[in-house]
Design an enzyme around this catalytic site. Structure first.
Site, PDB file in Angstrom:
ATOM      1  N   ASP A  46      46.121  27.751  42.529  1.00  0.00           N
ATOM      2  CA  ASP A  46      45.379  27.507  41.292  1.00  0.00           C
ATOM      3  C   ASP A  46      45.149  28.794  40.502  1.00  0.00           C
ATOM      4  O   ASP A  46      45.281  29.892  41.040  1.00  0.00           O
ATOM      5  CB  ASP A  46      43.988  26.953  41.632  1.00  0.00           C
ATOM      6  CG  ASP A  46      44.015  25.458  41.831  1.00  0.00           C
ATOM      7  OD1 ASP A  46      45.065  24.843  41.578  1.00  0.00           O
ATOM      8  OD2 ASP A  46      42.970  24.918  42.239  1.00  0.00           O
ATOM      9  N   LYS A  68      46.123  25.742  34.774  1.00  0.00           N
ATOM     10  CA  LYS A  68      46.223  25.921  33.339  1.00  0.00           C
ATOM     11  C   LYS A  68      46.598  27.370  33.051  1.00  0.00           C
ATOM     12  O   LYS A  68      46.092  28.278  33.668  1.00  0.00           O
ATOM     13  CB  LYS A  68      44.857  25.622  32.716  1.00  0.00           C
ATOM     14  CG  LYS A  68      44.936  25.201  31.271  1.00  0.00           C
ATOM     15  CD  LYS A  68      43.550  24.960  30.726  1.00  0.00           C
ATOM     16  CE  LYS A  68      43.009  23.620  31.156  1.00  0.00           C
ATOM     17  NZ  LYS A  68      41.787  23.241  30.486  1.00  0.00           N
ATOM     18  N   MET A 182      31.275  26.414  36.089  1.00  0.00           N
ATOM     19  CA  MET A 182      31.865  25.944  34.829  1.00  0.00           C
ATOM     20  C   MET A 182      30.783  25.733  33.760  1.00  0.00           C
ATOM     21  O   MET A 182      30.776  24.731  33.052  1.00  0.00           O
ATOM     22  CB  MET A 182      32.659  24.647  35.058  1.00  0.00           C
ATOM     23  CG  MET A 182      33.876  24.868  35.939  1.00  0.00           C
ATOM     24  SD  MET A 182      34.724  23.350  36.410  1.00  0.00           S
ATOM     25  CE  MET A 182      33.803  22.863  37.852  1.00  0.00           C
TER      26      MET A 182
HETATM   27  N1  SAH Z   1      36.268  25.693  44.401  1.00  0.00           N
HETATM   28  C1  SAH Z   1      35.684  26.772  43.639  1.00  0.00           C
HETATM   29  C2  SAH Z   1      35.099  26.289  42.333  1.00  0.00           C
HETATM   30  C3  SAH Z   1      36.131  25.737  41.383  1.00  0.00           C
HETATM   31  S1  SAH Z   1      35.462  25.293  39.841  1.00  0.00           S
HETATM   32  C4  SAH Z   1      34.629  27.474  44.497  1.00  0.00           C
HETATM   33  O1  SAH Z   1      34.250  26.954  45.546  1.00  0.00           O
HETATM   34  O2  SAH Z   1      34.186  28.553  44.125  1.00  0.00           O
HETATM   35  C5  SAH Z   1      35.755  26.737  38.890  1.00  0.00           C
HETATM   36  C6  SAH Z   1      34.467  27.480  38.651  1.00  0.00           C
HETATM   37  O3  SAH Z   1      34.102  28.211  39.806  1.00  0.00           O
HETATM   38  C7  SAH Z   1      34.533  28.511  37.566  1.00  0.00           C
HETATM   39  O4  SAH Z   1      34.384  27.932  36.291  1.00  0.00           O
HETATM   40  C8  SAH Z   1      33.339  29.366  37.907  1.00  0.00           C
HETATM   41  O5  SAH Z   1      32.137  28.728  37.557  1.00  0.00           O
HETATM   42  C9  SAH Z   1      33.423  29.372  39.425  1.00  0.00           C
HETATM   43  N2  SAH Z   1      34.158  30.532  39.951  1.00  0.00           N
HETATM   44  C10 SAH Z   1      35.217  30.510  40.765  1.00  0.00           C
HETATM   45  N3  SAH Z   1      35.617  31.750  41.075  1.00  0.00           N
HETATM   46  C11 SAH Z   1      34.762  32.592  40.447  1.00  0.00           C
HETATM   47  C12 SAH Z   1      34.634  34.010  40.382  1.00  0.00           C
HETATM   48  N4  SAH Z   1      35.455  34.835  41.029  1.00  0.00           N
HETATM   49  N5  SAH Z   1      33.632  34.510  39.633  1.00  0.00           N
HETATM   50  C13 SAH Z   1      32.772  33.717  38.981  1.00  0.00           C
HETATM   51  N6  SAH Z   1      32.854  32.382  39.010  1.00  0.00           N
HETATM   52  C14 SAH Z   1      33.831  31.806  39.736  1.00  0.00           C
END
Ligand code: SAH
Length: 279
Positions: A46, A68, A182
Protein backbone atom coordinates in the site's frame (compact mmCIF):
# COMPACT_ATOMS: atom_id res chain seq x y z
CA UNK A 1 12.84 -20.55 31.14
CA UNK A 2 12.24 -21.62 27.58
CA UNK A 3 15.14 -20.32 25.53
CA UNK A 4 14.09 -21.81 22.21
CA UNK A 5 15.29 -19.50 19.44
CA UNK A 6 12.77 -17.74 17.22
CA UNK A 7 11.77 -20.05 14.45
CA UNK A 8 9.50 -18.46 11.90
CA UNK A 9 6.53 -20.29 10.47
CA UNK A 10 7.16 -21.70 7.01
CA UNK A 11 6.01 -19.29 4.27
CA UNK A 12 4.51 -21.82 1.91
CA UNK A 13 3.95 -21.36 -1.82
CA UNK A 14 0.33 -20.53 -2.56
CA UNK A 15 -0.14 -18.85 0.81
CA UNK A 16 -0.84 -15.18 1.53
CA UNK A 17 0.65 -13.42 4.53
CA UNK A 18 -1.32 -10.31 5.41
CA UNK A 19 1.22 -8.28 7.36
CA UNK A 20 1.38 -4.94 9.10
CA UNK A 21 4.42 -2.85 8.17
CA UNK A 22 4.10 -0.43 11.09
CA UNK A 23 4.01 3.35 10.71
CA UNK A 24 7.32 3.76 8.88
CA UNK A 25 10.50 2.99 10.82
CA UNK A 26 11.58 -0.48 9.61
CA UNK A 27 12.77 -1.17 13.14
CA UNK A 28 9.12 -1.45 14.15
CA UNK A 29 8.50 -4.49 11.94
CA UNK A 30 7.74 -7.78 13.63
CA UNK A 31 10.06 -10.73 13.12
CA UNK A 32 7.28 -12.46 11.20
CA UNK A 33 6.94 -9.50 8.83
CA UNK A 34 10.70 -9.42 8.26
CA UNK A 35 10.69 -13.15 7.59
CA UNK A 36 7.88 -12.66 5.07
CA UNK A 37 9.81 -9.86 3.32
CA UNK A 38 12.84 -12.10 3.05
CA UNK A 39 10.88 -15.03 1.64
CA UNK A 40 8.04 -13.60 -0.45
CA UNK A 41 7.89 -14.08 -4.21
CA UNK A 42 5.63 -11.07 -4.58
CA UNK A 43 4.95 -8.14 -2.27
CA UNK A 44 1.65 -6.33 -2.82
CA UNK A 45 1.99 -3.10 -0.88
CA UNK A 46 0.00 0.00 0.00
CA UNK A 47 0.87 3.67 -0.28
CA UNK A 48 1.69 3.92 3.42
CA UNK A 49 4.39 1.24 3.40
CA UNK A 50 7.72 3.07 3.75
CA UNK A 51 10.65 2.69 1.35
CA UNK A 52 12.78 1.59 4.28
CA UNK A 53 10.46 -1.38 4.83
CA UNK A 54 10.21 -2.27 1.14
CA UNK A 55 13.98 -2.17 0.93
CA UNK A 56 14.05 -5.27 3.14
CA UNK A 57 12.27 -7.41 0.52
CA UNK A 58 14.55 -9.99 -1.03
CA UNK A 59 16.05 -8.83 -4.32
CA UNK A 60 14.20 -11.45 -6.38
CA UNK A 61 10.75 -10.47 -5.06
CA UNK A 62 8.36 -8.65 -7.37
CA UNK A 63 7.04 -5.47 -5.78
CA UNK A 64 3.50 -4.68 -6.81
CA UNK A 65 1.90 -1.42 -5.83
CA UNK A 66 -1.78 -1.43 -4.86
CA UNK A 67 -2.75 2.04 -3.79
CA UNK A 68 -3.49 5.56 -4.84
CA UNK A 69 -0.68 7.42 -6.53
CA UNK A 70 -0.32 10.72 -8.38
CA UNK A 71 -4.02 11.50 -8.15
CA UNK A 72 -4.98 8.37 -10.07
CA UNK A 73 -7.98 6.54 -8.63
CA UNK A 74 -7.04 3.74 -6.28
CA UNK A 75 -7.68 0.19 -7.41
CA UNK A 76 -11.01 -1.11 -6.17
CA UNK A 77 -10.80 -3.20 -3.03
CA UNK A 78 -12.37 -6.12 -4.88
CA UNK A 79 -9.62 -5.92 -7.51
CA UNK A 80 -6.90 -6.06 -4.87
CA UNK A 81 -8.51 -9.07 -3.19
CA UNK A 82 -8.86 -10.77 -6.58
CA UNK A 83 -5.21 -10.07 -7.35
CA UNK A 84 -4.11 -11.70 -4.09
CA UNK A 85 -6.15 -14.79 -4.94
CA UNK A 86 -4.71 -14.89 -8.49
CA UNK A 87 -1.12 -14.63 -7.28
CA UNK A 88 -1.63 -17.29 -4.60
CA UNK A 89 -3.19 -19.63 -7.16
CA UNK A 90 -0.07 -19.24 -9.27
CA UNK A 91 1.72 -20.95 -6.40
CA UNK A 92 3.54 -17.82 -5.24
CA UNK A 93 4.36 -16.78 -1.70
CA UNK A 94 2.29 -13.61 -1.52
CA UNK A 95 3.08 -10.93 1.02
CA UNK A 96 0.26 -8.43 1.37
CA UNK A 97 1.90 -5.55 3.19
CA UNK A 98 -0.11 -2.74 4.75
CA UNK A 99 0.89 0.35 6.70
CA UNK A 100 0.45 0.06 10.45
CA UNK A 101 -1.70 -2.88 11.48
CA UNK A 102 -3.67 -4.67 8.75
CA UNK A 103 -6.82 -4.90 10.88
CA UNK A 104 -6.90 -1.26 11.98
CA UNK A 105 -8.68 0.90 9.37
CA UNK A 106 -6.73 -1.01 6.78
CA UNK A 107 -9.38 -3.17 5.12
CA UNK A 108 -7.38 -6.21 6.14
CA UNK A 109 -10.57 -7.84 7.35
CA UNK A 110 -12.14 -7.48 3.93
CA UNK A 111 -9.11 -8.95 2.19
CA UNK A 112 -8.92 -11.83 4.65
CA UNK A 113 -12.61 -12.62 4.09
CA UNK A 114 -11.98 -12.75 0.35
CA UNK A 115 -9.12 -15.19 0.90
CA UNK A 116 -11.40 -17.35 3.04
CA UNK A 117 -14.06 -17.30 0.31
CA UNK A 118 -11.47 -18.31 -2.29
CA UNK A 119 -10.06 -21.00 0.04
CA UNK A 120 -6.59 -19.46 -0.10
CA UNK A 121 -4.61 -20.26 3.06
CA UNK A 122 -3.32 -17.19 4.85
CA UNK A 123 -1.68 -15.84 7.99
CA UNK A 124 -2.29 -12.50 9.69
CA UNK A 125 0.73 -10.68 11.09
CA UNK A 126 -0.31 -7.71 13.25
CA UNK A 127 1.71 -4.53 13.06
CA UNK A 128 2.35 -1.42 15.11
CA UNK A 129 -0.58 0.87 14.38
CA UNK A 130 -0.02 4.57 13.72
CA UNK A 131 -2.49 5.53 16.44
CA UNK A 132 -0.34 3.90 19.11
CA UNK A 133 3.21 3.57 17.78
CA UNK A 134 3.08 6.79 15.76
CA UNK A 135 2.00 8.71 18.84
CA UNK A 136 4.71 6.99 20.89
CA UNK A 137 7.27 8.36 18.40
CA UNK A 138 5.88 11.80 19.21
CA UNK A 139 6.32 11.15 22.93
CA UNK A 140 2.60 10.65 23.56
CA UNK A 141 1.36 7.61 25.47
CA UNK A 142 -2.22 6.75 24.48
CA UNK A 143 -3.07 6.03 28.08
CA UNK A 144 -1.72 7.35 31.35
CA UNK A 145 -3.11 6.66 34.79
CA UNK A 146 -3.53 10.34 35.57
CA UNK A 147 -5.37 11.24 32.37
CA UNK A 148 -7.48 8.44 30.90
CA UNK A 149 -8.67 4.90 31.42
CA UNK A 150 -10.02 4.53 27.91
CA UNK A 151 -8.95 5.41 24.42
CA UNK A 152 -11.10 5.53 21.32
CA UNK A 153 -9.80 4.95 17.79
CA UNK A 154 -11.83 6.58 15.05
CA UNK A 155 -11.58 7.15 11.35
CA UNK A 156 -12.34 10.64 10.08
CA UNK A 157 -13.72 9.09 6.90
CA UNK A 158 -16.45 6.53 6.92
CA UNK A 159 -17.29 4.26 4.02
CA UNK A 160 -19.19 7.11 2.34
CA UNK A 161 -16.16 9.38 2.57
CA UNK A 162 -17.23 11.75 5.32
CA UNK A 163 -17.78 11.84 9.04
CA UNK A 164 -21.55 11.52 9.19
CA UNK A 165 -21.45 7.91 10.41
CA UNK A 166 -19.72 8.75 13.72
CA UNK A 167 -21.66 9.89 16.80
CA UNK A 168 -19.33 12.80 17.62
CA UNK A 169 -21.61 14.12 20.36
CA UNK A 170 -21.44 10.81 22.21
CA UNK A 171 -17.66 10.72 21.79
CA UNK A 172 -17.37 14.30 23.05
CA UNK A 173 -18.98 13.19 26.30
CA UNK A 174 -17.80 9.60 26.71
CA UNK A 175 -14.31 9.40 25.25
CA UNK A 176 -11.51 11.04 27.25
CA UNK A 177 -8.93 10.43 24.51
CA UNK A 178 -9.70 10.23 20.81
CA UNK A 179 -7.17 8.99 18.29
CA UNK A 180 -8.34 9.94 14.83
CA UNK A 181 -7.00 8.40 11.64
CA UNK A 182 -7.61 10.04 8.25
CA UNK A 183 -8.74 13.16 10.08
CA UNK A 184 -7.18 15.95 8.06
CA UNK A 185 -9.79 16.41 5.35
CA UNK A 186 -12.59 16.90 7.85
CA UNK A 187 -10.61 18.25 10.80
CA UNK A 188 -12.57 21.52 11.05
CA UNK A 189 -15.91 19.68 11.01
CA UNK A 190 -14.72 17.06 13.49
CA UNK A 191 -13.48 19.73 15.91
CA UNK A 192 -16.75 21.69 15.58
CA UNK A 193 -18.84 18.60 16.25
CA UNK A 194 -16.79 17.65 19.30
CA UNK A 195 -17.05 21.19 20.69
CA UNK A 196 -20.80 21.27 19.94
CA UNK A 197 -21.03 17.95 21.80
CA UNK A 198 -19.44 19.44 24.90
CA UNK A 199 -15.68 18.98 24.56
CA UNK A 200 -13.81 22.05 25.72
CA UNK A 201 -12.24 24.17 22.99
CA UNK A 202 -8.99 24.20 24.95
CA UNK A 203 -8.73 20.38 25.02
CA UNK A 204 -5.11 19.56 24.09
CA UNK A 205 -4.59 18.20 20.57
CA UNK A 206 -1.47 16.87 18.89
CA UNK A 207 -1.15 16.17 15.19
CA UNK A 208 1.66 13.87 14.09
CA UNK A 209 2.48 13.74 10.42
CA UNK A 210 4.75 11.08 8.89
CA UNK A 211 5.09 9.46 12.30
CA UNK A 212 8.13 7.21 12.70
CA UNK A 213 9.56 8.46 9.41
CA UNK A 214 12.58 10.75 8.96
CA UNK A 215 10.28 13.71 8.19
CA UNK A 216 8.04 13.26 11.23
CA UNK A 217 6.43 16.53 12.36
CA UNK A 218 4.37 17.20 15.44
CA UNK A 219 1.99 20.10 15.98
CA UNK A 220 0.67 20.80 19.46
CA UNK A 221 -2.54 22.79 19.53
CA UNK A 222 -6.06 22.78 20.97
CA UNK A 223 -9.36 21.52 19.67
CA UNK A 224 -10.63 25.01 18.83
CA UNK A 225 -7.47 25.96 16.96
CA UNK A 226 -6.50 22.58 15.47
CA UNK A 227 -7.76 23.09 11.94
CA UNK A 228 -6.39 26.62 11.47
CA UNK A 229 -3.07 25.75 13.10
CA UNK A 230 -2.69 22.60 10.98
CA UNK A 231 -3.31 24.59 7.84
CA UNK A 232 -0.92 27.35 8.86
CA UNK A 233 1.77 24.79 9.66
CA UNK A 234 1.16 22.93 6.40
CA UNK A 235 0.60 19.59 8.12
CA UNK A 236 0.30 17.08 5.27
CA UNK A 237 -1.10 13.54 5.44
CA UNK A 238 -0.56 10.95 6.64
CA UNK A 239 -1.40 12.43 10.01
CA UNK A 240 -2.70 10.92 13.19
CA UNK A 241 -4.59 13.28 15.48
CA UNK A 242 -4.94 12.81 19.23
CA UNK A 243 -7.48 14.77 21.24
CA UNK A 244 -7.25 14.73 25.02
CA UNK A 245 -5.03 15.32 28.02
CA UNK A 246 -2.41 12.75 26.92
CA UNK A 247 -1.34 15.16 24.16
CA UNK A 248 0.22 17.37 26.85
CA UNK A 249 2.43 14.56 28.12
CA UNK A 250 4.68 15.15 25.12
CA UNK A 251 6.05 18.13 27.08
CA UNK A 252 7.96 15.68 29.25
CA UNK A 253 8.27 12.70 26.93
CA UNK A 254 9.50 13.92 23.55
CA UNK A 255 12.26 11.34 23.63
CA UNK A 256 12.91 11.44 19.89
CA UNK A 257 13.34 15.22 19.88
CA UNK A 258 15.64 14.92 22.88
CA UNK A 259 17.76 12.27 21.16
CA UNK A 260 18.00 14.04 17.82
CA UNK A 261 18.60 17.51 19.25
CA UNK A 262 20.80 16.38 22.12
CA UNK A 263 18.46 17.94 24.71
CA UNK A 264 17.84 16.64 28.18
CA UNK A 265 14.16 16.11 28.98
CA UNK A 266 12.83 17.98 31.96
CA UNK A 267 11.57 15.57 34.62
CA UNK A 268 7.80 15.72 35.00
CA UNK A 269 7.18 19.29 33.75
CA UNK A 270 3.43 18.89 34.30
CA UNK A 271 3.83 17.79 37.90
CA UNK A 272 1.90 14.59 37.29
CA UNK A 273 3.98 12.39 39.55
CA UNK A 274 3.78 14.82 42.48
CA UNK A 275 0.61 13.55 44.08
CA UNK A 276 1.68 9.93 43.87
CA UNK A 277 5.12 10.67 45.31
CA UNK A 278 3.78 12.63 48.28
CA UNK A 279 0.43 10.91 48.70
N1 SAH B 1 -3.63 0.32 9.09
C1 SAH B 1 -3.06 1.62 9.38
C2 SAH B 1 -4.07 2.73 9.18
C3 SAH B 1 -4.52 2.88 7.75
S1 SAH B 1 -5.58 4.23 7.51
C4 SAH B 1 -2.52 1.62 10.81
O1 SAH B 1 -2.80 0.69 11.57
O2 SAH B 1 -1.79 2.54 11.17
C5 SAH B 1 -4.47 5.48 7.00
C6 SAH B 1 -4.28 6.49 8.10
O3 SAH B 1 -3.39 5.99 9.08
C7 SAH B 1 -3.64 7.78 7.66
O4 SAH B 1 -4.59 8.65 7.09
C8 SAH B 1 -3.15 8.32 8.98
O5 SAH B 1 -4.22 8.83 9.75
C9 SAH B 1 -2.68 7.04 9.65
N2 SAH B 1 -1.24 6.79 9.44
C10 SAH B 1 -0.69 5.69 8.93
N3 SAH B 1 0.65 5.79 8.91
C11 SAH B 1 0.95 6.98 9.47
C12 SAH B 1 2.17 7.67 9.75
N4 SAH B 1 3.36 7.15 9.48
N5 SAH B 1 2.08 8.88 10.32
C13 SAH B 1 0.90 9.44 10.63
N6 SAH B 1 -0.27 8.84 10.38
C14 SAH B 1 -0.26 7.62 9.81
Amino acid sequence: MNRAPYSPPDFQPGHVWLCGAGPGDPGLLTLHALHALQNADVVVYDALVSDGVLGLARAEATLEYAGKRGGKPSPKQADISLRLVQLARQGLRVLRLKGGDPFVFGRGGEEALSLVAAEVPFRIVPGVTAGIGGLAYAGIPVTHRDTNHAVTFITGHDATGDVAGVDWAALAKGAPVLVIYMAMKHLATIADRLIDGGKAGDTPVAIVSNAALPDQRVLETTLAKASADAEAAGMAPPCVVVVGAVARLRAGLDWLGALTEGRVLEADPLGLGRERRTG
